[in-house]
Motif scaffolding. Structure first.
Motif: not given
Lengths: 320, 320
Positions: B283, B289, B285-286, B277
Motif C-alpha cells: 500500500d 497519493d 502508493d496509496t 489504507w
C-alpha cells in the motif's frame, strides 16, 4: 608491489611493542588466534579487545578480513591482522554460527584442537573418529562462506577426511613434517601430500617443540627441511605459520593444553625459548637469508615468506 | 536513479510472502528489529536466522549495512534489509559490544525500550533518570562507530539528553507527534523540535496505537498530520517507520511488552488491525497519493517516503 611477508599463525601477547617489531621485521600480515577454549561470548570479548587495539594503534595495524587488506597494509606501512580460532568451541552445536563468526572477521578455524571436538578428533586422542556428522556439515558450510578449514592439531584420519570432504583447499597453518621431526603433532607425508595435491597450504612452524633439536635447531637444518618439503609438496604450497607466542606468561601454555576439560594441571609447563635465529618478528630477514642459502630462488623465497599465503587468501575468504 | 522507498521500522514475521509484498509495493529498503528483550547470544541466533533468509531468497532481499546497498537493491529489484535493536539489552554492561554489534551489521539501537535500561529510561517509568553514566559513554561510542541512537520508546528527559549528548544526528524511528494523538508513546513538540533542529530524523508510525482513532484513522487525517509536522519540523527531517508487525502471532506483542522483566502477563494483549489504507507493504502508493493529496510536492513526498532516510543513512552508518 613487493611480495608481502605473511606469518599465518601467531599467538603473542600483543602490544605496541610487538606491533613495532612487526614493522621492524617488515611483516605485512599476520593470522592471529583469537580463541582456544573460549566459548562464543568469550571469543567476542577477545574480538572487542582487538577492536581497542586497532583503535589505539591505527598507524601500526589494521583489521584484515580480505586479501586486499594485505596490499592496503603494505601501502600504508602497517600490518594487517587476520583472525582465527584454534578450536571450534565458539560454534557450540550451532552451524549458523559459522557464518556469524565469518561476519565477525574469523577467517581460519581448526576443526579440533588436541582432543575430540564436536567436529573431529585431536591428535592426542587414542581413537580418531574422523569427521563427525556435524563435522561434515560444518566443512560444507565453511566452504560456502569462505572460512578456511585448519587441521593443524587434528588427528591423521580426521585430517585426511577433511581434505577429502572439503570442496576448497584447506590449510595446516602451523606444523612441520614428521619425517623431519617425528612428534605426533607434526604431520605425516601422506597427509602433506593429500593436503597439497588438493591445493592446500602448509604453514611451517617455528615453535621449538615442532623443530628438530627444539630451541637448538639451526637455521640451516630448518631451511634444509623446507627445501626437502618443497621438493615433495611444491614450493608454492608452503608458507610460514611461526606459532610465535611472544610475551605470553606460562599460564597461557597451561590454558592452551588443559583449557577447562581436565582438572589435571601441569604447573611445570613452560613456553620453550625460541631458536636464536628467530627470536621474534625482527628476524624475518634472517629466515629469508637462510632460505636463499639452501638454494631457493628469490621468487620461491618470496612465495614461502608470504606470496603463497596471499594467493591462498585471495581465493579463500569469500563465497566459493 | 528514482528516489527509493524506505520503511525505517518493521517487525514482521518475515517470509517469502512478505518479501514479495515488499517488491510489489516497490520498497527498496527496510530497517527491521532483530531483538527486543533478547540477550546477546539470542540476538546472534536471530541474525543467523536472517542469514538463512538472505541465502534462501537472494532474488528478493539483500543484507544492508551501508547506504550504497539501497542503490544496489534498487538496481537489482530487491529490498535491502538493515538491522536494529529495540533495547540495548544485547550489549549487557559491556561497552565493547557496541562495535561488535556494529560489525555484525546492527545500524540502529534504542537506548531503552518501555522500562529503565542500563542506559536510559523508557516512557513507562514514573521517574525518568535521563541518560545514565553508562548511557553517556554508550552514546559517544555509538557516535564513534556509526550505530544510530534511536529514542522511539524512551522517556522525554532521556530523549532530550540523548539529543544533547550525541555529536551526530539521532533518530526516533517510529512515533508520531503527541499534539496529534496524545498518548505517552507519541512525542512532544519540544522533543521533535530539538530532534530535528539537531538534524535528526522522525519516522512517522502507522501502528494503530500511535494513530488518531486507531485502526479507523483515515489516510487524510494521517497525511494532514504529516503536513503539519513538515511545517513545524521541516519535510526533510521526516520519514516513515511504519512499525508494521505483519503475520506475527499475538504472543509476540506480549513478548514485546512483558519480555522477561515481569511475571504479570496480559493474555488479552492483541496486535490491532491495520488501517485499511495501509494493510501491508503493497500500500505504499496509496500513502504516496495521500501525501500528494494534502499538497506535498513530488520531491517532498519522495523525501518522506525514502530519500530522507537514504540521506541519513549516507552520513550515519560509518565512523564520524
Amino acid at each position: 608491489m613487493q611480495a608481502p611477508v605473511i606469518d599465518n599463525l601467531q599467538y603473542c601477547n600483543f602490544s605496541e611493542r610487538i606491533f613495532r617489531h612487526l614493522r621492524e621485521g617488515g611483516v605485512d600480515a599476520i593470522h592471529v588466534t583469537v580463541a582456544y577454549h573460549e566459548d562464543f561470548r568469550e571469543t567476542v570479548a577477545n574480538l572487542a579487545r582487538w577492536n581497542r587495539l586497532f583503535e589505539r594503534h591505527p598507524g601500526l595495524i589494521l583489521r584484515g578480513t580480505e586479501a586486499a587488506h594485505v596490499a592496503q597494509a603494505q601501502a600504508s606501512g602497517r600490518t594487517a591482522v587476520f583472525f582465527g580460532l584454534q578450536t571450534p568451541h565458539p560454534l557450540g552445536d550451532d552451524i549458523g554460527m559459522v557464518e556469524i563468526l565469518h561476519q565477525l572477521g574469523i577467517r581460519f578455524m581448526q576443526l579440533s584442537y588436541n582432543t575430540q571436538s564436536l567436529l573431529a578428533a585431536g591428535y592426542l586422542e587414542d581413537e580418531d573418529t574422523g569427521l563427525t556428522r556435524m563435522g561434515r556439515e560444518v566443512v560444507a558450510e565453511m566452504n560456502r562462506v569462505g572460512l578456511v578449514v585448519d587441521m593443524s592439531h587434528s588427528g591423521e584420519r580426521s585430517t585426511l577426511e577433511a581434505i577429502e570432504a572439503a570442496t576448497r583447499p584447506i590449510a595446516i597453518t602451523h606444523a612441520n613434517p614428521d619425517w623431519w621431526h617425528p612428534v605426533a603433532r607434526n604431520k605425516s607425508d601422506t597427509v602433506l601430500k593429500e593436503l597439497t595435491n588438493a591445493g592446500g597450504m602448509l604453514g611451517l612452524s617455528l615453535y621449538p617443540h615442532h623443530l628438530k633439536d627444539g630451541p637448538d635447531c639451526t637455521l640451516a637444518a630448518f631451511c634444509e627441511m623446507v627445501a626437502e618439503a618443497a621438493e615433495r609438496y611444491g614450493a608454492d604450497n608452503l608458507g610460514i605459520g611461526s606459532d610465535l607466542c611472544q610475551d605470553q606468561p606460562d599460564s597461557v601454555v597451561r590454558w592452551m593444553r588443559a583449557g577447562r576439560w581436565t582438572r589435571a594441571q601441569d604447573d611445570s609447563a613452560r613456553f620453550p625459548p625460541q631458536p636464536e635465529w628467530f627470536r621474534d618478528n625482527r628476524d624475518w630477514d634472517t629466515l629469508r637469508d637462510g632460505l636463499r642459502g639452501v638454494g631457493f630462488s628469490r621468487g620461491e623465497a618470496d612465495g614461502i615468506l608470504g606470496a603463497n599465503w596471499l594467493r591462498f587468501y585471495e581465493t579463500s575468504f569469500g563465497p566459493a
